[in-house]
Design an enzyme around this catalytic site. Structure first.
Site, PDB file in Angstrom:
ATOM      1  N   GLU A 263      -5.989   1.265  -4.424  1.00  0.00           N
ATOM      2  CA  GLU A 263      -5.181   0.756  -3.321  1.00  0.00           C
ATOM      3  C   GLU A 263      -4.504  -0.547  -3.715  1.00  0.00           C
ATOM      4  O   GLU A 263      -4.900  -1.213  -4.676  1.00  0.00           O
ATOM      5  CB  GLU A 263      -6.069   0.501  -2.102  1.00  0.00           C
ATOM      6  CG  GLU A 263      -7.131  -0.551  -2.362  1.00  0.00           C
ATOM      7  CD  GLU A 263      -7.947  -0.919  -1.129  1.00  0.00           C
ATOM      8  OE1 GLU A 263      -7.506  -0.591  -0.006  1.00  0.00           O
ATOM      9  OE2 GLU A 263      -9.016  -1.547  -1.291  1.00  0.00           O
TER      10      GLU A 263
ATOM     11  N   CYS B 260       0.822  -1.225   0.000  1.00  0.00           N
ATOM     12  CA  CYS B 260       0.000   0.000   0.000  1.00  0.00           C
ATOM     13  C   CYS B 260       0.851   1.268   0.000  1.00  0.00           C
ATOM     14  O   CYS B 260       0.618   2.195  -0.793  1.00  0.00           O
ATOM     15  CB  CYS B 260      -0.962  -0.011   1.186  1.00  0.00           C
ATOM     16  SG  CYS B 260      -0.157  -0.037   2.818  1.00  0.00           S
TER      17      CYS B 260
ATOM     18  N   HIS C  43      -2.666   0.948   6.914  1.00  0.00           N
ATOM     19  CA  HIS C  43      -3.027   0.913   5.491  1.00  0.00           C
ATOM     20  C   HIS C  43      -3.223   2.337   4.971  1.00  0.00           C
ATOM     21  O   HIS C  43      -3.615   3.243   5.714  1.00  0.00           O
ATOM     22  CB  HIS C  43      -4.311   0.101   5.283  1.00  0.00           C
ATOM     23  CG  HIS C  43      -4.648  -0.138   3.830  1.00  0.00           C
ATOM     24  ND1 HIS C  43      -3.781  -0.736   2.956  1.00  0.00           N
ATOM     25  CD2 HIS C  43      -5.764   0.170   3.105  1.00  0.00           C
ATOM     26  CE1 HIS C  43      -4.346  -0.804   1.760  1.00  0.00           C
ATOM     27  NE2 HIS C  43      -5.560  -0.241   1.834  1.00  0.00           N
TER      28      HIS C  43
END
Length: 456
Positions: A429, A368, A417
């Protein structure tokens, strides 16, 4: 999921895999080096860009000056318009005054003519009365009955006749004399009225002449005001035409600046793309050499398998759309824990747990935070840790988040994240091991209360 570097543990890679990888790398390397780079686009010099910018600034300054002159001219035109309206009203007043004076003079002439006729009639009546009186006196005298003389009474037959004759003569004489006196008085009144009428006529004619002169003056003032207004309108129209001409030149100069700057940007993008291609060819050559050495040595090899050739990426840029285009260019690429840098996807690393079970250390891709590093490469360098990325820009409440902001998830244990917001409730993402780079709806469970904004 977030990557935290860990020590890699060894692992044998089947010889067949190495041989197959070597063949693939060799083929791709040959293909990569065989593709001719496109010719470079025009690259205007700094002096050309500066000169065009200076020209645009000069035209902008000229437009500003003409705008100020036009504003002053229009203000003057407004004042002249007001003056014209005032002069028109003054001319209207002079016209009304002149018509009133003409009417008064006309009536004065009629009054003077009537007074003259009355005076003339009075003079005629007095003359007739005098003539009648003269005839009466002459007749009485011829008959010997002169008023006031003794002969008028001689010949009377009786005292009664004498008295009657006296009364008759007295009445006739008195009446005639009274009438004559009344007519003389009337003559004097008529003469006075005639003189007053002539004086009124003289005054009325003077007022008429003055009103006519005032009307002429007002008409001349109105004509002068209209001429000044028309002259100012012509000047304002010329200024407006000049301003439009310079504005057109300004637009052309600004277009030239934009064109040169666009050429410069395209040239820089070409350089960046060429550099990436050169790096990719060098990397492929190094991998081919390493695979060749492993094949010659035989036996096991702890090196990971070479990555597949990466897809073309969007050029790095400092705009929101450039950042988003760069991230979206990697859709479908595998999630690889610890993978990704400013140049593109890289091989994942071992974590001794979930990532290892999914074989992330054998994959070429992004995690990420690695995807954010790649997306924002044209804006600034980011650390490969979402917790640090959260503090890399300006915090904005989620209610104000907009396209190009970074969204974060975490809690008391820290941030784990990050994703890039696309707008309309969507984000791009690299979610977790076993998945790929993709577009997802924004998940609000566990989301941090602020987004991080690096642009704008």
């Amino acid at each position: 999921m977030e990557a935290v570097p860990r020590r890699q543990s060894g692992g044998a890679i089947p010889r067949l895999l190495v041989v197959g990888a070597f063949g693939l790398v060799a083929l791709l390397g040959a293909a990569g080096t065989g593709v001719a780079a496109p010719p470079p686009p025009p690259n205007p010099s700094d002096s050309e860009i500066d000169a065009s910018r200076a020209e645009a600034n000069a035209r902008a300054g000229e437009v500003g000056q003409l705008t100020n002159q036009l504003a002053a001219a229009e203000s003057k035109l407004s004042e002249l318009q007001a003056d014209v309206e005032l002069k028109m009203e003054e001319a209207n007043k002079a016209l009304v005054d002149m018509q009133t004076a003409q009417d008064a003079a006309g009536q004065a002439r009629l009054d003077a003519e009537a007074a003259r006729r009355e005076s003339d009639a009075a003079v005629g009546a007095i003359e007739i009365a005098r003539q009648n009186l003269d005839r009466f006196i002459a007749g009485s005298y011829q008959q010997g009955s002169t008023i006031g003389s003794m002969s008028a009474y001689i010949g009377s037959d009786s005292p009664k006749d004498l008295l009657a004759r006296a009364q008759m003569l007295n009445a006739v004489g008195g009446s005639q004399l009274h009438a004559l006196e009344e007519m003389r008085r009337a003559q004097a009144e008529k003469a006075n009225k005639d003189a007053a009428a002539r004086k009124a006529l003289e005054i009325a004619e003077q007022k008429q002449a003055a009103a006519e002169r005032a009307k002429g003056t007002a008409d001349a003032a109105q004509a002068a005001a209209v001429h000044a207004q028309e002259s100012q309108q012509s000047q304002a129209a010329q200024l407006e035409a000049n301003k439009q001409s310079v504005e057109q030149r300004l637009f052309q100069a600004q277009e030239k600046v934009s064109g040169l700057q666009g050429q410069r940007q395209r040239y820089q993008d070409w350089l960046a793309q060429k550099q990436r291609e050169d790096e990719e060819r060098a990397r492929q050559a190094a991998l081919a050499a390493a695979a060749s050495q492993g094949n010659q040595g035989g036996g096991g090899n702890n090196d990971p398998a070479p990555p597949p050739r990466g897809r073309p990426s969007a050029p790095a840029g400092a705009s929101v759309e450039a950042v988003i285009a760069r991230a979206m260019s990697q859709l479908g690429l595998p999630y690889a824990w610890g993978g990704g840098n400013a140049s593109g996807p890289t091989r994942g690393i071992r974590d001794g747990g979930v990532a290892d079970r999914f074989g992330d250390y054998r994959k070429i891709g992004f995690d990420c935070s690695g995807l954010m590093i790649y997306a924002f490469a044209g804006v600034r360098s980011l650390p490969h840790y979402s917790g640090y990325q959260y503090h890399a820009g300006r915090k904005v409440p989620l209610s104000q988040m907009r396209r190009g902001d970074m969204l974060f998830w975490g809690g008391g244990g820290g941030i784990h994240h990050v994703a890039l917001y696309l707008g309309n409730g969507q984000m791009v993402e690299a979610p977790q091991s076993g998945s790929v780079v993709k577009v997802s709806p924004v998940r609000y469970g566990g989301i941090m209360p602020y987004a991080t904004r690096l642009i704008g």
